[in-house]
Design a protein around this motif. Structure first.
Motif, mmCIF file in Angstrom:
data_model
loop_
_atom_site.group_PDB
_atom_site.id
_atom_site.type_symbol
_atom_site.label_atom_id
_atom_site.label_comp_id
_atom_site.label_asym_id
_atom_site.label_seq_id
_atom_site.Cartn_x
_atom_site.Cartn_y
_atom_site.Cartn_z
ATOM 1 N N ILE A 133 -10.460 -31.152 2.250
ATOM 2 C CA ILE A 133 -11.732 -30.437 2.076
ATOM 3 C C ILE A 133 -11.759 -29.181 2.948
ATOM 4 C CG2 ILE A 133 -14.242 -30.614 2.321
ATOM 5 C CD1 ILE A 133 -13.924 -33.646 1.958
ATOM 6 N N PHE A 134 -11.168 -29.295 4.173
ATOM 7 C CA PHE A 134 -11.093 -28.172 5.102
ATOM 8 C C PHE A 134 -9.625 -27.894 5.438
ATOM 9 C CE2 PHE A 134 -15.049 -30.467 6.072
ATOM 10 C CZ PHE A 134 -15.981 -29.463 5.892
ATOM 11 N N PRO A 135 -8.855 -27.304 4.496
ATOM 12 C CA PRO A 135 -7.444 -27.028 4.804
ATOM 13 C C PRO A 135 -7.281 -26.001 5.921
ATOM 14 C CG PRO A 135 -8.084 -26.005 2.729
ATOM 15 C CD PRO A 135 -9.214 -26.886 3.138
ATOM 16 N N PHE A 136 -8.314 -25.188 6.133
ATOM 17 C CA PHE A 136 -8.310 -24.198 7.215
ATOM 18 C C PHE A 136 -9.640 -24.301 7.949
ATOM 19 C CE2 PHE A 136 -6.314 -22.502 3.370
ATOM 20 C CZ PHE A 136 -4.990 -22.509 3.780
ATOM 21 N N PHE A 137 -9.586 -24.263 9.263
ATOM 22 C CA PHE A 137 -10.829 -24.342 10.031
ATOM 23 C C PHE A 137 -10.856 -23.350 11.183
ATOM 24 C CE2 PHE A 137 -13.309 -26.132 13.586
ATOM 25 C CZ PHE A 137 -14.561 -26.073 12.996
ATOM 26 N N LYS A 138 -9.774 -23.285 11.976
ATOM 27 C CA LYS A 138 -9.788 -22.459 13.189
ATOM 28 C C LYS A 138 -10.047 -20.989 12.875
ATOM 29 C CE LYS A 138 -5.969 -21.514 15.501
ATOM 30 N NZ LYS A 138 -4.805 -21.674 16.399
ATOM 31 N N SER A 139 -9.303 -20.420 11.940
ATOM 32 C CA SER A 139 -9.474 -18.995 11.638
ATOM 33 C C SER A 139 -10.840 -18.676 11.047
ATOM 34 C CB SER A 139 -8.357 -18.511 10.704
ATOM 35 O OG SER A 139 -7.148 -18.407 11.419
ATOM 36 N N PRO A 140 -11.328 -19.453 10.052
ATOM 37 C CA PRO A 140 -12.683 -19.176 9.557
ATOM 38 C C PRO A 140 -13.748 -19.284 10.651
ATOM 39 C CG PRO A 140 -11.510 -20.568 8.004
ATOM 40 C CD PRO A 140 -10.641 -20.464 9.228
ATOM 41 N N PHE A 172 -8.164 -13.710 14.952
ATOM 42 C CA PHE A 172 -8.912 -14.944 14.690
ATOM 43 C C PHE A 172 -8.098 -16.204 14.983
ATOM 44 C CE2 PHE A 172 -9.897 -11.771 11.280
ATOM 45 C CZ PHE A 172 -11.024 -11.234 11.894
ATOM 46 N N GLN A 173 -7.311 -16.153 16.050
ATOM 47 C CA GLN A 173 -6.460 -17.288 16.388
ATOM 48 C C GLN A 173 -6.763 -17.858 17.773
ATOM 49 O OE1 GLN A 173 -2.357 -16.147 15.706
ATOM 50 N NE2 GLN A 173 -2.912 -15.073 13.833
ATOM 51 N N SER A 174 -7.883 -17.486 18.356
ATOM 52 C CA SER A 174 -8.238 -17.991 19.681
ATOM 53 C C SER A 174 -8.458 -19.498 19.641
ATOM 54 C CB SER A 174 -9.510 -17.319 20.186
ATOM 55 O OG SER A 174 -9.343 -15.920 20.295
ATOM 56 N N LEU A 197 -16.105 -16.142 11.842
ATOM 57 C CA LEU A 197 -17.572 -16.166 11.886
ATOM 58 C C LEU A 197 -18.082 -15.749 13.257
ATOM 59 C CD1 LEU A 197 -18.343 -19.442 9.877
ATOM 60 C CD2 LEU A 197 -18.793 -17.081 9.167
ATOM 61 N N LYS A 198 -17.422 -16.218 14.317
ATOM 62 C CA LYS A 198 -17.821 -15.832 15.673
ATOM 63 C C LYS A 198 -17.626 -14.331 15.878
ATOM 64 C CE LYS A 198 -16.294 -18.447 19.030
ATOM 65 N NZ LYS A 198 -15.345 -19.288 19.812
ATOM 66 N N TYR A 199 -16.498 -13.811 15.390
ATOM 67 C CA TYR A 199 -16.185 -12.388 15.529
ATOM 68 C C TYR A 199 -17.247 -11.542 14.821
ATOM 69 C CZ TYR A 199 -13.077 -8.294 15.853
ATOM 70 O OH TYR A 199 -12.527 -7.062 16.145
ATOM 71 N N SER A 234 -23.152 -8.358 14.975
ATOM 72 C CA SER A 234 -24.337 -8.442 14.130
ATOM 73 C C SER A 234 -25.571 -8.495 15.024
ATOM 74 C CB SER A 234 -24.255 -9.708 13.263
ATOM 75 O OG SER A 234 -24.545 -10.861 14.045
ATOM 76 N N PRO A 235 -26.771 -8.553 14.438
ATOM 77 C CA PRO A 235 -27.980 -8.708 15.272
ATOM 78 C C PRO A 235 -27.979 -9.972 16.122
ATOM 79 C CG PRO A 235 -28.580 -7.961 13.075
ATOM 80 C CD PRO A 235 -27.104 -8.276 13.032
ATOM 81 N N LEU A 236 -27.070 -10.912 15.803
ATOM 82 C CA LEU A 236 -26.968 -12.146 16.592
ATOM 83 C C LEU A 236 -26.120 -11.964 17.852
ATOM 84 C CD1 LEU A 236 -26.318 -14.699 13.688
ATOM 85 C CD2 LEU A 236 -28.496 -14.233 14.849
ATOM 86 N N ALA A 237 -25.557 -10.780 18.038
ATOM 87 C CA ALA A 237 -24.626 -10.543 19.142
ATOM 88 C C ALA A 237 -25.184 -10.937 20.513
ATOM 89 C CB ALA A 237 -24.195 -9.074 19.145
ATOM 90 N N PRO A 238 -26.468 -10.637 20.828
ATOM 91 C CA PRO A 238 -26.971 -11.000 22.161
ATOM 92 C C PRO A 238 -26.919 -12.494 22.464
ATOM 93 C CG PRO A 238 -28.399 -9.364 21.161
ATOM 94 C CD PRO A 238 -27.437 -9.802 20.096
#
Length: 283
Positions: free
Chosen positions: A247-254, A223-225, A258-260, A265-269
């Motif tokens: 408020i958002f101490p972390f953003f890139k990894s979360p 999760f570091q792309s 979520l993308k991963y 998931s059913p949203l993959a397509p």
């Protein structure tokens, strides 16, 4: 370069990648301006120190460390399931440049080797507090707090880096092995002896393209792309805002997590990456 651009760069300095900072330095007309720019980045303020404490406070919880370990463990298992499935789909679709089961076997063998390499890198990361690779899970990493107090404050950060370096090494070596087998197979012309020789060669002397592909795979699985344009703009907004970084101490990894998850998931397509890999037989 005009006076406004150095000011803009100074405002954007915190939170951007090392590569972007290096590129920014190259745009200065004279060494004095570049030195001033570096000095402003390098001198931590009290706000920087508080942010470092704040980030490590959130990372210090057992729950946070456990979630990080669990997410890395899950992504360690996922290619062992996904790659054989991709090979099967590619075979059914008769995709010319598809993933093969022999390539999957090379990946698995590489991941085993990567475990030993990962232990060494993990130990080094815990000892030095620095990641060997060019990116880490942390959006902005600075040693703002000096001395022994700083070393103690940053223990949670070291634990995160230690875990990530271990898992990245496994994925990196697995991808290198898979890339080495594919290239050797393509160049061997069906000669088994030549295939073995080329496979050994490319495992020990990977090309630049293979190394870049391996690094991208390691970053993706942990999760570091690098984020896209919208994500990077939001990262800059967080870094420049006096309050958003709290408020958002972390953003890139979360965001990457979520993308991963969405790609599985059913949203993959809806994912460009998913559609491209399916079309290419797992590539």
């Amino acid at each position: 370069m005009g006076a406004k651009k150095p000011q803009l760069l100074e405002q954007q300095a915190k939170g951007v990648s090392t590569e972007e900072l290096i590129q920014s330095l190259a745009t200065f007309d004279d060494p004095a301006s570049a030195a001033k720019f570096v000095g402003k980045i390098a001198t931590p303020t009290w706000t920087d120190k508080f942010k470092e404490y704040y980030v490590n406070y959130w990372l210090s919880g057992i729950k946070t460390q456990t979630i990080n370990l669990a997410s890395n463990a899950l992504t360690l298992v996922s290619p062992l399931i996904e790659k054989p499935l991709e090979a099967g789909i590619g075979a059914l679709r008769r995709t010319p440049d598809r993933v093969t089961m022999r390539e999957v076997g090379a990946r698995v063998a590489g991941m085993r080797q990567g475990t030993r390499e990962g232990l060494k890198l993990a130990a080094q990361a815990f000892k030095t507090g620095e990641a060997q690779s060019r990116v880490s899970r942390l959006d902005a990493q600075r040693n703002a707090i000096g001395g022994t107090v700083g070393e103690l404050v940053r223990i949670p950060t070291r634990l995160i880096l230690t875990q990530d370096e271990f898992f990245k090494a496994i994925h990196r070596r697995g991808e290198l092995n898979a890339q080495a087998f594919k290239k050797a197979f393509d160049e061997s012309g069906g000669d088994k002896q030549k295939l073995d020789e080329l496979f050994s060669k490319y495992k020990e002397e990977p090309t630049t393209a293979m190394q870049k592909a391996a690094e991208r795979e390691a970053e993706y699985r942990t999760f570091q792309s690098e984020l896209g344009r919208t994500g990077k703009n939001f990262q800059r907004f967080i870094a420049q805002s006096p309050f958003a970084s709290f408020i958002f101490p972390f953003f890139k990894s979360p965001a990457n997590l979520l993308k991963y998850a969405a790609e599985r998931s059913p949203l993959a397509p809806l994912s460009d990456r998913w559609r491209a890999e399916i079309k290419a037989g797992g590539r």
